[in-house]
Structures are given as structure tokens and as C-alpha cells.
Design a protein around this motif. Structure first.
Motif, PDB file in Angstrom:
ATOM      1  N   ASP A 116       0.846  -1.184   0.000  1.00 34.62           N
ATOM      2  CA  ASP A 116       0.000   0.000   0.000  1.00 34.62           C
ATOM      3  C   ASP A 116       0.886   1.241   0.000  1.00 34.62           C
ATOM      4  O   ASP A 116       1.870   1.305   0.735  1.00 34.62           O
ATOM      5  CB  ASP A 116      -0.907  -0.024   1.232  1.00 34.62           C
ATOM      6  N   ILE A 117       0.537   2.230  -0.808  1.00 38.42           N
ATOM      7  CA  ILE A 117       1.348   3.448  -0.882  1.00 38.42           C
ATOM      8  C   ILE A 117       1.193   4.298   0.369  1.00 38.42           C
ATOM      9  O   ILE A 117       2.151   4.904   0.849  1.00 38.42           O
ATOM     10  CB  ILE A 117       0.979   4.264  -2.143  1.00 38.42           C
ATOM     11  N   ASN A 118      -0.013   4.347   0.933  1.00 41.30           N
ATOM     12  CA  ASN A 118      -0.282   5.206   2.087  1.00 41.30           C
ATOM     13  C   ASN A 118      -0.246   4.403   3.382  1.00 41.30           C
ATOM     14  O   ASN A 118      -1.201   3.709   3.724  1.00 41.30           O
ATOM     15  CB  ASN A 118      -1.645   5.882   1.922  1.00 41.30           C
ATOM     16  N   LEU A 119       0.884   4.505   4.091  1.00 38.79           N
ATOM     17  CA  LEU A 119       1.055   3.807   5.361  1.00 38.79           C
ATOM     18  C   LEU A 119       1.223   4.823   6.490  1.00 38.79           C
ATOM     19  O   LEU A 119       1.681   5.951   6.246  1.00 38.79           O
ATOM     20  CB  LEU A 119       2.271   2.878   5.294  1.00 38.79           C
ATOM     21  N   PRO A 120       0.889   4.454   7.710  1.00 42.75           N
ATOM     22  CA  PRO A 120       0.915   5.432   8.809  1.00 42.75           C
ATOM     23  C   PRO A 120       2.311   5.901   9.219  1.00 42.75           C
ATOM     24  O   PRO A 120       2.471   7.023   9.709  1.00 42.75           O
ATOM     25  CB  PRO A 120       0.230   4.688   9.960  1.00 42.75           C
ATOM     26  N   ASP A 121       3.329   5.063   9.038  1.00 41.61           N
ATOM     27  CA  ASP A 121       4.658   5.426   9.532  1.00 41.61           C
ATOM     28  C   ASP A 121       5.690   5.671   8.441  1.00 41.61           C
ATOM     29  O   ASP A 121       6.806   6.097   8.741  1.00 41.61           O
ATOM     30  CB  ASP A 121       5.186   4.345  10.479  1.00 41.61           C
ATOM     31  N   LYS A 122       5.337   5.436   7.182  1.00 40.87           N
ATOM     32  CA  LYS A 122       6.300   5.702   6.101  1.00 40.87           C
ATOM     33  C   LYS A 122       5.585   5.701   4.763  1.00 40.87           C
ATOM     34  O   LYS A 122       4.662   4.907   4.546  1.00 40.87           O
ATOM     35  CB  LYS A 122       7.428   4.655   6.092  1.00 40.87           C
ATOM     36  N   ASP A 123       6.021   6.573   3.882  1.00 44.36           N
ATOM     37  CA  ASP A 123       5.489   6.603   2.518  1.00 44.36           C
ATOM     38  C   ASP A 123       5.814   5.285   1.814  1.00 44.36           C
ATOM     39  O   ASP A 123       6.932   4.761   1.933  1.00 44.36           O
ATOM     40  CB  ASP A 123       6.122   7.779   1.758  1.00 44.36           C
ATOM     41  N   GLY A 124       4.838   4.731   1.091  1.00 44.53           N
ATOM     42  CA  GLY A 124       5.030   3.451   0.429  1.00 44.53           C
ATOM     43  C   GLY A 124       6.170   3.445  -0.569  1.00 44.53           C
ATOM     44  O   GLY A 124       6.854   2.424  -0.742  1.00 44.53           O
ATOM     45  N   PHE A 125       6.403   4.581  -1.225  1.00 44.51           N
ATOM     46  CA  PHE A 125       7.505   4.657  -2.187  1.00 44.51           C
ATOM     47  C   PHE A 125       8.854   4.536  -1.475  1.00 44.51           C
ATOM     48  O   PHE A 125       9.784   3.901  -1.980  1.00 44.51           O
ATOM     49  CB  PHE A 125       7.444   5.969  -2.970  1.00 44.51           C
ATOM     50  N   ASP A 126       8.957   5.158  -0.292  1.00 44.81           N
ATOM     51  CA  ASP A 126      10.199   5.057   0.485  1.00 44.81           C
ATOM     52  C   ASP A 126      10.390   3.626   1.003  1.00 44.81           C
ATOM     53  O   ASP A 126      11.512   3.102   1.014  1.00 44.81           O
ATOM     54  CB  ASP A 126      10.180   6.035   1.659  1.00 44.81           C
ATOM     55  N   LEU A 127       9.295   3.002   1.426  1.00 45.74           N
ATOM     56  CA  LEU A 127       9.387   1.618   1.887  1.00 45.74           C
ATOM     57  C   LEU A 127       9.802   0.693   0.750  1.00 45.74           C
ATOM     58  O   LEU A 127      10.574  -0.254   0.953  1.00 45.74           O
ATOM     59  CB  LEU A 127       8.046   1.160   2.468  1.00 45.74           C
ATOM     60  N   PHE A 128       9.312   0.969  -0.436  1.00 51.36           N
ATOM     61  CA  PHE A 128       9.693   0.201  -1.628  1.00 51.36           C
ATOM     62  C   PHE A 128      11.222   0.187  -1.769  1.00 51.36           C
ATOM     63  O   PHE A 128      11.826  -0.867  -1.997  1.00 51.36           O
ATOM     64  CB  PHE A 128       9.049   0.825  -2.867  1.00 51.36           C
ATOM     65  N   LYS A 129      11.848   1.348  -1.613  1.00 49.37           N
ATOM     66  CA  LYS A 129      13.306   1.442  -1.734  1.00 49.37           C
ATOM     67  C   LYS A 129      13.992   0.624  -0.645  1.00 49.37           C
ATOM     68  O   LYS A 129      14.994  -0.052  -0.903  1.00 49.37           O
ATOM     69  CB  LYS A 129      13.747   2.903  -1.642  1.00 49.37           C
ATOM     70  N   ASP A 130      13.444   0.687   0.572  1.00 46.98           N
ATOM     71  CA  ASP A 130      14.032  -0.077   1.678  1.00 46.98           C
ATOM     72  C   ASP A 130      13.944  -1.578   1.413  1.00 46.98           C
ATOM     73  O   ASP A 130      14.888  -2.327   1.690  1.00 46.98           O
ATOM     74  CB  ASP A 130      13.308   0.253   2.988  1.00 46.98           C
ATOM     75  N   ILE A 131      12.817  -2.007   0.885  1.00 44.76           N
ATOM     76  CA  ILE A 131      12.628  -3.439   0.597  1.00 44.76           C
ATOM     77  C   ILE A 131      13.619  -3.908  -0.455  1.00 44.76           C
ATOM     78  O   ILE A 131      14.237  -4.969  -0.338  1.00 44.76           O
ATOM     79  CB  ILE A 131      11.185  -3.707   0.132  1.00 44.76           C
TER      80      ILE A 131
END
Length: 230
Positions: free
Chosen positions: A52-67
Motif C-alpha cells: 500500500d502506498i499510504n502507510l501510517p509510519d512511512k510513505d510506500g515509495f520510500d518503503l519500496f526502496k528499503d525493501i
């Protein structure tokens, strides 16, 4: 097939989990980026991620990079925003697909299967897996639990010699002959022992009980249990 759903809406997440389990997926789920990253670190055998792009603790695009720093998992974005700029941004980052909410569960399953089929077809001839070890023939790199094991060129050659012939016991002399290159320093039998030890230190969970490179007493070495994709 093992799938991770990262979605903060309980209704959507639980509904997707129920439906995907009916489709014989093994499902784990997270409602925050923090939880998702912990799950990913402990489940590197995931086949695909719904993000999901809209998460409570981090933008989904930023999480994508972390993954992607952990492992190059196939990822489908779940988004309530169908603006072209969001779609393009996700695809340009390397997402495998996206689907806009609200969506039909059957359509999502179809997209998941299409992504998995496409990814498997592109990787089949380039990947050899041995337990938690992945040999990427295209990159000429070896990964343990998704992390580059940093094998040297000669270490890679020795492992690859065994990996490309998973049912063969290699004598030490045969391995030396196969890795010999007139442009490299001479590799003798004692040096081979040292290199095998170094490979084990980088790849084995317990070097006293190796599972990747197996010693065949009095003969040489063979590969441990492998999954060679052809």
C-alpha cells in the motif's frame, strides 16, 4: 507461493488475506512499514509483496526502496490514487504492477499470477538456489539470505563448478583443472583447501557441518541439495 500484504486498512488487509488463502497462497501481513521490514528480514523466501502506498509510519515509495535494498522481491503497489503521476512514479521505480482501490479480488489474483509468471520466466535460466544461497549467473554474484556474500572471482568459479553439476562428485584434481586460467596464478591442492574454507565461512551457517559444499572423503567435493532452475 508465499505473499506479504502491507496494508494499514484492517478490512482490506484481512479480506485480502482470507481470499488469497483460499487461492492457496501462504499469507503474512503487516499494517506498518516497521512491521513489514521485520517480517521481510525473517521471510526472505517471499515470492511477492503487495504494498500500500499510504502507510501510517512511512510513505510506500520510500518503503519500496528499503525493501529492494534487502532483496529484489516482485512488488505490486496498492493505491487509492489513480493519478498518472503516481502510477508512473511507481513503475519507474521498478514496481512490477499496480492496482487501484477499490479492486476486485479476482482481478488482483490474476495480476499476481501474471507478475509471478513473468518474473519466473525471466529468472529461470539465471538463478541457482541452494538452501538459503542464491547464485545469480547474470550478475555473477552469490547471495546468502538476500545479502551479497562478496565471493572473490576464484571462490565464485569453484562454487559455480559444483553448482552447475549438482549431482556430480568432483575430484580435487578436476576442480583445479576446471578453474585453471593461464592468466591467473597457479592454484595448487593446498590453495584449493583454503578457498573452500573461505567459501564455507561466507556461506555456511555452521562450517563444522557444511550443507553447501560437501566433502566426499578421499575423493573431493560435491554440491549440497540444490534447486537448479532450467
Amino acid at each position: 507461493m508465499k505473499i506479504l500484504i502491507i496494508e494499514d486498512d484492517d478490512t482490506i488487509r484481512n479480506g485480502l488475506k482470507f481470499y488469497l488463502e483460499q487461492e492457496n497462497f501462504a499469507v503474512i501481513d503487516a499494517d506498518t512499514a516497521t512491521t513489514a521490514l521485520t517480517l521481510i528480514e525473517n521471510n526472505l523466501d517471499l515470492n511477492i509483496i503487495l504494498l500500500d502506498i499510504n502507510l501510517p509510519d512511512k510513505d510506500g515509495f520510500d518503503l519500496f526502496k528499503d525493501i529492494k535494498k534487502i532483496k529484489d522481491f516482485p512488488i505490486i503497489f496498492l493505491t487509492a490514487n489513480d493519478l498518472e503521476v503516481s502510477v508512473v512514479r511507481g513503475l519507474d521505480m521498478g514496481a512490477d504492477d499496480y492496482i487501484t482501490k477499490p479492486f476486485k479480488a479476482r482481478e488482483l489474483v490474476s495480476r499476481i499470477k501474471n507478475v509471478l509468471r513473468r518474473v519466473n520466466n525471466s529468472q529461470d535460466n539465471n538463478i541457482i538456489t541452494i538452501r538459503d544461497i542464491c547464485i545469480d549467473l547474470k550478475q555473477a554474484k552469490v547471495f546468502k539470505k538476500g545479502i551479497d556474500a562478496m565471493l572473490t572471482a576464484l571462490e565464485y568459479k569453484i562454487l559455480l563448478t559444483l553448482a552447475l553439476n549438482p549431482n556430480t562428485v568432483f575430484t580435487r584434481e578436476k576442480i583445479l583443472a576446471d578453474i585453471w586460467d593461464v592468466n591467473e596464478d597457479y592454484v595448487n591442492d593446498n590453495t584449493l583447501t583454503v578457498y573452500v574454507k573461505r567459501i564455507r565461512e561466507k556461506l555456511e551457517d555452521d562450517i563444522t557441518d557444511p550443507k553447501i559444499i560437501i566433502t566426499v572423503r578421499g575423493i573431493g567435493y560435491r554440491l549440497g541439495e540444490a534447486d537448479v532452475k532450467e
